[in-house]
Structure formats: C-alpha cells, structure tokens
Scaffold this active site. Structure first.
Site, short mmCIF file in Angstrom:
data_model
loop_
_atom_site.label_atom_id
_atom_site.label_comp_id
_atom_site.label_asym_id
_atom_site.label_seq_id
_atom_site.Cartn_x
_atom_site.Cartn_y
_atom_site.Cartn_z
CD GLU A 63 -1.66 -2.35 1.82
OE1 GLU A 63 -2.55 -3.20 1.99
OE2 GLU A 63 -0.46 -2.51 2.15
CG PHE A 125 -10.07 -8.58 12.08
CD1 PHE A 125 -8.83 -9.00 12.54
CD2 PHE A 125 -10.33 -8.68 10.72
CE1 PHE A 125 -7.87 -9.49 11.67
CE2 PHE A 125 -9.39 -9.19 9.84
CZ PHE A 125 -8.15 -9.59 10.31
CD GLN A 126 -7.46 -6.43 8.39
OE1 GLN A 126 -8.33 -6.22 7.56
NE2 GLN A 126 -6.30 -6.98 8.07
CE LYS A 175 -17.19 -6.16 3.99
NZ LYS A 175 -16.49 -7.37 4.47
CG MET A 476 23.15 11.80 2.91
SD MET A 476 24.30 12.86 2.02
CE MET A 476 23.36 13.17 0.51
#
Length: 562
Positions: A63, A125-126, A175, A476
């Site tokens: 993602e 959940f999530q 949802k 760097m």
C-alpha cells in the site's frame, strides 16, 4: 354503468446503486484514469463494484507503493492521484505516502475501507482510526456516515486536493456504508475567489526591482504546482535576473538556461549560493525558505530585501520577513510585474561564477564516477525525459548533474525524504505519460524499501528504466558519519545485499551490471533503447561523497569542497 377512471401515469422506479458503486461513479465523474490500490476485507465492496469502471485499477504489491505511485502520477499529470487500501494495516501503510504528498504539496485522494459503523470504537478486527492518524498529514479527511453523501464528498475531496495549494485528502468508507443502496444525486461545488495582491503592493515590488543592483530569483516548487512556468520564464526574459532553484524548483527554468545558476542550499552549486549571498534583492517565487535551501536562516541572503510571491498566503513571512508579500496566482502576479533589466555587470559576474565553479567530470581512475554517469544519461535521454529519484547521495547527484526542462521531469521526495519513492513514482509517471522516457535513479539502500514493485512493473509491462547506483553503503549516512561523527561508521554497511541484477531477472525484468567507466556509454545506450523495463546496476566507489556540502548550522556561503 359507471365510467372507469383514467389510469395515473407510472413513475419509473429510481435506479438504486450501492455506496461502492456510487464511489466508482464519482471517481469517473472526476475524470480519474488510474487508481492504485490493494484489496482487503473492509474495502471489498469497492472492488466488487470495479469491473466495468471507466478507469484502470493498478494492483501494487504494497500500500505504501500505492500512495507513492499516486504521488508520482499527480506530479506529472497535474491531476490528483488516487490510492485505495483496506482498513487497519492497509490504511496505515498509506501513511508515509500521504506524509510525502503533504510535505511536497501534491494532490492525492486516498480511499480507505473501514469497519462497519456499529463496530467503530469497539477495537474490531482491523479497525484503526485512520482519520485521526492522518489528521496532521492531510489537508482534510472525511468519514462517510451516509452513502448518499458519497458523490458530494468525492467532489469536495478532489477540489481540496487540487489546490490552490494541493495536498492529500482522505476518504474513510465504512463497509456498511459501501453496501447501502441509494439513489445517487449530483454533487455541487462552489469555488471561493482567490486573493490577489493590491496595486500598491505590486507597485512596491516593481520599485524594488527597478532599484536593485544585484537581484536574484529564488525559485521553488510552487511554480510548477501553480503551472506558472510560462509566466516565470517570461518575467526572467524581461529582466535577465540570474536565477537559482530549490530541489523542487528544478526545471521551472530550463537547466541549460544561461542565467540559471543551479540548485542552492546544502548541496547546491557554489555559484548559486554565492549569488544569493551577494544579492541586494531576492525575489522568492513559490519557495518557503526551507532549511535545506537556506542553511542557517539568519545568514541567508543577509544583504537582500525580499519580495515573496506565493500561492499560499500562510507562507509569506512565516520564516523570513518580506519587504513586500504578494499572495495569489503566481502566473498572474508575475505577468503584472513589468520588472526592469538586471544590471549587466551583475549578470556577467554571475555567469563568470557559474563558469568558474562548474562541475568537473574528469575524476581520476577507471571506476564509475556517478556525477559523470548521470550527466551523460541526462544528455542522452533528452529534455523531455522524466527522472524519478530515491533518497540519498544519488538524489543529490541527480539534482546537481541532470538537466530538467520542466518541473514535471524531476520527481523527488523533497520535504519528507522518503526512501523507496523512486520506483512507485516512476510507475505513476509512466501511467500519466505513457509515451515518455521515465528513468528511476535509486540506491542499494533505497531500492530495498519497495523492491516488490518490480512485480507491478512486470505485470503491466511498464518500460521503466532503473539505474541503481550501488556503493554497498547507506551512502549519505556514511558521508555524515565520516565528516561529522569522527568516522564512527555505524550500521551503514550493505555489502551483504543481493545481486540486484539477478533479483530483477527473477521478476522477469532485463538487467545487467557494470563497474568500469568504459562500460558507461554502452550501458546508457542499452538502457534507453530497450523497449521494456530494464535495470542497470552500476557499482561505484563506497567512499564517494556528494560535494559541495554546507555543514549543519552554517550559512550557505560556508561550503565544504572535495
């Protein structure tokens, strides 16, 4: 016998769509052509509504890459990029990409799935409060409570993301809202008028320009954001004022322009930093006096009056007091300034500095000298090629040695400094301009951050050219440890990295390795002539440093040289 009543006309039953279908239709109404995403549970209704959409969905492999690809797409196309993720870890994986877009003022619309509204606040959940998490790194966020609001919310999100100072906007979609059936209704947008400077302020700026003996143009990323390149170039042509640019301002004035002195700041060209130091007038156009550009702020342009031109009024006077501030559309403001010819003695002096301190490409030895490689690649790729860059030494070498004819040709993570930006941004650039040559310059540290996107490149047959400068170091960090931490080299050794050419081939991408200077010309030709994606792994000296360098807490005039 009684008469029969005339039948009443039938009204057609309203066409109902789900919230997810309304979302797809709203994206289509905005002219979206590509969406970058990764499916999951809470966002699944959106994916169920996707087949038949008028836009393409690009399945990335992480993602974060979706957000960064949307960022690259937006920078090149000039329209907001769109990324999609599910709730919980899918949403949190977008955070770095949204912060990147926020820091660099890039229009991105992020759509996240969320648990059903009755479950919000129950640690389902999530479930994660992505709206709260992203509050400091987005221009605005929406939690959709009613599916009927989706068309309006999407229209407002795109309007906010577009500007006048672009940035990321989040839409969090529960949802159950995505599955609710609604009769869609059209969105309406009212645009507020933009402020413009007063005639008195413009007259004051004009007088300062006419009275200047050593004026300098200080160009920032706001020029490209505003699409004000034409106006800037016309103003510079009217005045002949020598110009410098920030990392994000590169390309606003062509890199080969005779009055362009290069990038200023920590790794800027000496001529650029000296010209700003000696200036008696600094015309700041779309820049924000960032610390990497100014060095120690009270030592930056110490003798200069300031004209600050910006599309965002909040930037004017934020870090450096301006003699006159001009807020509003940058192109309109520049067109309103007649200017005055810069003194020829000053222009000639700046050109002498530019010539005397021009980079040299004749480093000793037979190994690959990265600045020379990048300059040759830039010249061979042509003025319209797009470079997307990761973060580290190679990022500064690209800024110093490649020439850009437009801001959209230089994609770099300037404000956040996001390793792993280059390949996803290159993917976004190729989808925004399919006919362009797009080159990602990355390092052996940065490429490992989003190397999984080689699979995305392969799946969609994107002809991305990848130049990997491999010094087996976090270069760097190693350079700073060498110069400022008594050579206490701590956790910078990457000599156990894999053979990146072999890794690329395992993804089905053509790849090869070079380590000698006499191989460079052939490698550039192969990179540019190959029709599909290709990776060139160029092994360079682990001890190579980026020069010049302004030490921390020092004015730009105190540059360290090789």
């Amino acid at each position: 016998m009684g008469s029969l009543a005339a039948p009443s006309p039938r009204t057609a039953a309203p066409t109902l769509v789900s919230g997810a279908q309304a979302l797809v239709q709203a994206l289509e109404a905005q002219g979206v052509r590509h969406v970058f995403g990764y499916p999951g549970g809470a966002i699944m209704p959106f994916y169920d509504a996707l087949p038949g959409a008028a836009f393409d969905h690009i399945l990335v492999r992480h993602e974060q890459a979706a957000a960064l690809a949307a960022d690259g797409y937006a920078r090149v196309s000039g329209e907001p990029g769109v990324c999609v993720a599910t709730s919980g870890p899918g949403a949190t994986n977008l955070v770095t990409g949204l912060a990147n877009a926020y820091m660099d003022s890039v229009g991105v619309v992020a759509i996240t799935g969320q648990v059903a509204t009755p479950l919000i606040g129950t640690d389902a959940f999530q479930e994660i409060d992505i709206l709260g998490i992203t509050l400091p790194i987005t221009k605005h966020g929406f939690l959709v409570r009613d599916a009927e609001d989706i068309p309006q919310i999407v229209a407002e999100a795109f309007e906010i993301a577009r500007g006048p100072r672009p940035g990321p906007v989040l839409i969090d979609l529960p949802k159950d809202v995505a599955t609710a059936l609604i009769e869609p209704r059209p969105a309406t947008i009212q645009r507020a008028p933009r402020p413009c400077p007063s005639a008195a302020a413009l007259a004051t700026a004009q007088a300062l320009i006419e009275g200047a003996r050593a004026p300098s143009l200080y160009i920032g990323g706001g020029v490209g954001i505003a699409g004000a390149e034409r106006a800037l170039r016309a103003f510079q042509a009217r005045t002949g004022i020598p110009a410098v640019a920030t990392l994000k301002g590169l390309g606003a004035l062509p890199g080969d322009h005779p009055d362009f002195l290069g990038m200023l700041g920590m790794h800027g060209h000496r001529a650029a930093n000296v010209a700003v130091d000696r200036a008696d007038l600094l015309i700041c156009v779309g820049a924000r006096f960032d610390d990497r550009a100014t060095g120690k702020l009270d030592g930056f342009a110490p003798n200069a009056r300031i004209i600050h031109i910006d599309g965002d009024p909040a930037e004017i006077g934020k870090l450096r007091a301006a003699s006159v501030g001009l807020a509003g559309p940058i192109d309109t403001i520049l067109d309103a300034l007649a200017g005055a010819p810069a003194p020829e003695t000053w222009r000639a002096q700046c050109r002498r500095w530019h010539g005397a301190w021009a980079p040299r490409y004749d480093a000793p030895g037979q190994g690959i000298y990265a600045p020379a490689l990048l300059r040759q690649l830039s010249d061979a790729a042509g003025r319209e090629a797009i470079f997307s860059c990761d973060v580290g030494q190679h990022q500064m070498w690209v800024a110093q040695h490649c020439r850009f004819a437009r801001p959209q040709a230089h994609l770099t993570s300037a404000g956040l400094g996001t390793m792993g930006y280059g390949i996803p941004a290159g993917i976004g650039a190729l989808l925004a301009e399919p006919g362009s040559t797009v080159i990602t310059v990355t390092g052996d540290g940065s490429i490992m951050m989003n190397i999984q996107e080689l699979a995305t490149i392969r799946r969609y047959r994107l002809p991305l050219k990848i130049l990997l400068l491999d010094n087996a170091q976090l270069g760097m960090v190693r350079q700073w440890q060498e110069l400022f931490f008594d050579e206490n080299f701590s956790e910078v050794d990457l000599s156990d990295n894999p053979d990146f050419a072999e890794v690329a081939r395992s993804f089905g991408i053509e790849a090869f390795t070079i380590d000698r200077r006499d191989e460079v010309a052939g490698a550039i030709e192969r990179l540019l002539r190959t029709r599909g994606p290709i990776l060139c792994q160029a092994r360079i000296d682990p001890r190579a440093n980026v020069w010049p360098l302004v030490p921390p807490n020092s004015p730009n005039i105190r540059m360290m040289e090789r």
